[in-house]
Write an enzyme that holds these catalytic residues in place. Structure first.
Site, PDB file in Angstrom:
ATOM      1  CB  ALA A  66      67.879  77.320  14.615  1.00 10.56           C
ATOM      2  N   GLY A 112      63.446  78.419  16.750  1.00  4.81           N
ATOM      3  CA  GLY A 112      63.547  79.544  15.817  1.00  4.81           C
ATOM      4  C   GLY A 112      62.291  79.751  14.992  1.00  4.81           C
ATOM      5  CD  GLU A 115      63.926  81.999  19.238  1.00  3.22           C
ATOM      6  OE1 GLU A 115      64.469  81.148  18.496  1.00  3.22           O
ATOM      7  OE2 GLU A 115      64.525  82.570  20.155  1.00  3.22           O
ATOM      8  CD  GLU A 135      64.845  77.390  21.419  1.00  2.00           C
ATOM      9  OE1 GLU A 135      63.888  77.132  22.197  1.00  2.00           O
ATOM     10  OE2 GLU A 135      64.691  78.069  20.393  1.00  2.00           O
TER      11      GLU A 135
HETATM   12  N1  COA Z   1      66.983  71.115  12.586  1.00  2.00           N
HETATM   13  C1  COA Z   1      67.437  70.268  11.662  1.00  2.00           C
HETATM   14  N2  COA Z   1      66.696  69.272  11.150  1.00  2.00           N
HETATM   15  C2  COA Z   1      65.443  69.150  11.603  1.00  2.00           C
HETATM   16  C3  COA Z   1      64.899  70.002  12.565  1.00  2.00           C
HETATM   17  C4  COA Z   1      65.735  71.028  13.063  1.00  2.00           C
HETATM   18  N3  COA Z   1      65.308  71.904  13.969  1.00  2.00           N
HETATM   19  N4  COA Z   1      63.634  69.619  12.840  1.00  2.00           N
HETATM   20  C5  COA Z   1      63.390  68.570  12.041  1.00  2.00           C
HETATM   21  N5  COA Z   1      64.485  68.267  11.307  1.00  2.00           N
HETATM   22  C6  COA Z   1      64.639  67.201  10.324  1.00  2.00           C
HETATM   23  C7  COA Z   1      64.861  65.854  10.990  1.00  2.00           C
HETATM   24  O1  COA Z   1      66.222  65.699  11.343  1.00  2.00           O
HETATM   25  C8  COA Z   1      64.426  64.936   9.882  1.00  2.00           C
HETATM   26  O2  COA Z   1      65.452  64.858   8.928  1.00  2.00           O
HETATM   27  P1  COA Z   1      65.906  63.423   8.299  1.00  2.00           P
HETATM   28  O3  COA Z   1      64.665  62.889   7.635  1.00  2.00           O
HETATM   29  O4  COA Z   1      66.993  63.774   7.356  1.00  2.00           O
HETATM   30  O5  COA Z   1      66.329  62.593   9.474  1.00  2.00           O
HETATM   31  C9  COA Z   1      63.266  65.672   9.240  1.00  2.00           C
HETATM   32  O6  COA Z   1      63.433  67.032   9.590  1.00  2.00           O
HETATM   33  C10 COA Z   1      61.907  65.217   9.715  1.00  2.00           C
HETATM   34  O7  COA Z   1      61.879  65.314  11.127  1.00  2.00           O
HETATM   35  P2  COA Z   1      61.477  64.116  12.108  1.00  2.00           P
HETATM   36  O8  COA Z   1      62.099  64.384  13.437  1.00  2.00           O
HETATM   37  O9  COA Z   1      61.776  62.805  11.452  1.00  2.00           O
HETATM   38  O10 COA Z   1      59.894  64.316  12.158  1.00  2.00           O
HETATM   39  P3  COA Z   1      58.929  63.863  13.340  1.00  2.00           P
HETATM   40  O11 COA Z   1      57.557  64.027  12.799  1.00  2.00           O
HETATM   41  O12 COA Z   1      59.315  62.550  13.882  1.00  2.00           O
HETATM   42  O13 COA Z   1      59.150  64.938  14.526  1.00  2.00           O
HETATM   43  C11 COA Z   1      59.472  67.143  15.419  1.00  2.00           C
HETATM   44  C12 COA Z   1      58.799  66.282  14.334  1.00  2.00           C
HETATM   45  C13 COA Z   1      59.199  68.601  15.080  1.00  2.00           C
HETATM   46  C14 COA Z   1      58.856  66.830  16.794  1.00  2.00           C
HETATM   47  C15 COA Z   1      60.992  66.859  15.447  1.00  2.00           C
HETATM   48  O14 COA Z   1      61.503  66.969  14.132  1.00  2.00           O
HETATM   49  C16 COA Z   1      61.800  67.780  16.331  1.00  2.00           C
HETATM   50  O15 COA Z   1      61.759  67.644  17.549  1.00  2.00           O
HETATM   51  N6  COA Z   1      62.558  68.718  15.726  1.00  2.00           N
HETATM   52  C17 COA Z   1      63.451  69.577  16.433  1.00  2.00           C
HETATM   53  C18 COA Z   1      62.685  70.653  17.171  1.00  2.00           C
HETATM   54  C19 COA Z   1      63.622  71.548  17.944  1.00  2.00           C
HETATM   55  O16 COA Z   1      64.237  71.157  18.906  1.00  2.00           O
HETATM   56  N7  COA Z   1      63.729  72.805  17.507  1.00  2.00           N
HETATM   57  C20 COA Z   1      64.503  73.791  18.167  1.00  2.00           C
HETATM   58  C21 COA Z   1      65.805  73.955  17.524  1.00  2.00           C
HETATM   59  S1  COA Z   1      66.733  75.201  18.321  1.00  2.00           S
END
Ligand code: COA
Length: 260
Positions: A66, A112, A115, A135
């Protein structure tokens, strides 16, 4: 229909819905959830569409969760509403569609995103896919059905561990857990899902819809799945597809289902 955050295309009887926010790793914001609802609804209502495949754009993510930036400032009421609305609009909605839905997990499926994949009828992953429900690392719990569907799919102990540790599993582990049915090279993921779709297309659409209802009933509180199966089984006997399927078998020919 024109969408901002998703792509929707049709290949024969298969609709492919692609979540298209690659710069945000296809994170699900409110608008995307609404658009997905509309696209799934449209495909399900279209008699020519027999299978729906959902995937993410780019080669990195299915859906990374999400959209955290949208709910970071929510209060208790807004949080509850976010989960309730999302579940009704997308996650429960997909699970209960009569058209089979396959999740083609082409990279990260987190929060999400996982999910969403779990709400689909079954899942295929690319070999680079990583899955998890992170989460609790954000101080919240899965709210789009993850605490219910993950234990249904992989068992309570594994689900507890995945949710408590907030860690990711790779595609092979997910396959060994039964979370995904197959693991394919990324470039073969969609064609593999299309091959499965082709096998589904040979069968009675009407019967498949009835089977989805009966299988889902096993996971619904207060509903006796065996009773639902009996009712759906009986209903099939009144369909033209049943008449054609059994007649074709007895005549040693391929069925041409009128419902398809
Ligand atoms: N919500 C909002 N933005 C998200 C996102 C999310 N769940 N997951 C990734 N993004 C965005 C990042 O903020 C980033 O945006 P920016 O370039 O404007 O800063 C972009 O997507 C790329 O992500 P980034 O984190 O730079 O890539 P990465 O390769 O370093 O890491 C992940 C990849 C998936 C490990 C990391 O993005 C992450 O941990 N995301 C969140 C996962 C999460 O907790 N999901 C559950 C949500 S309830």
């Amino acid at each position: 229909m024109n969408y901002q955050n998703i792509l929707s295309e049709t290949q024969g009887a298969v609709a492919i819905i692609t979540i298209n926010r690659p710069k945000k790793l296809n994170a699900l914001n409110r608008e995307t959830i609404q658009e997905l609802h509309e696209a799934f609804n449209e495909a399900n209502e279209d008699d020519a569409i027999k299978v729906i495949i959902v995937t993410g754009s780019g080669d990195k993510a299915f859906v990374a969760g999400a959209d955290i930036s949208e709910f970071a400032n929510y209060n208790v009421k807004e949080g509850k509403n976010l989960a309730a609305k999302g579940q009704a609009l997308l996650f429960d909605f997909i699970e209960n569609l009569s058209t089979p839905v396959i999740a083609a997990i082409n990279g990260f499926a987190l929060g999400g995103g996982l999910e969403l994949a779990m709400a689909c009828h079954f899942r295929v992953a690319s070999d680079n896919a990583k899955m998890g429900l992170p989460e609790v690392s954000l101080g919240v719990i899965p709210g789009y059905g993850g605490t219910q569907r993950l234990p249904q799919l992989i068992g309570k102990g594994r689900a507890m561990e995945m949710i408590m540790t907030a860690s990711m599993i790779d595609a092979e582990t997910a396959c060994s857990y039964g979370l995904v049915n197959h693991v394919k090279k990324q470039e073969e993921l969609i064609s593999f899902c299309q091959n499965i779709s082709a096998k589904i297309l040979r069968n009675s659409t009407v019967a498949i819809g009835a089977a989805i209802k009966a299988i889902n009933a096993n996971f619904k509180d207060g509903i006796n799945g065996f009773d639902v199966e009996i009712k759906q089984f009986g209903k099939c006997f009144g369909t033209e597809d049943f008449a054609e399927g059994t007649t074709a078998f007895l005549q040693k020919r391929k069925a041409d289902f009128p419902g398809n």
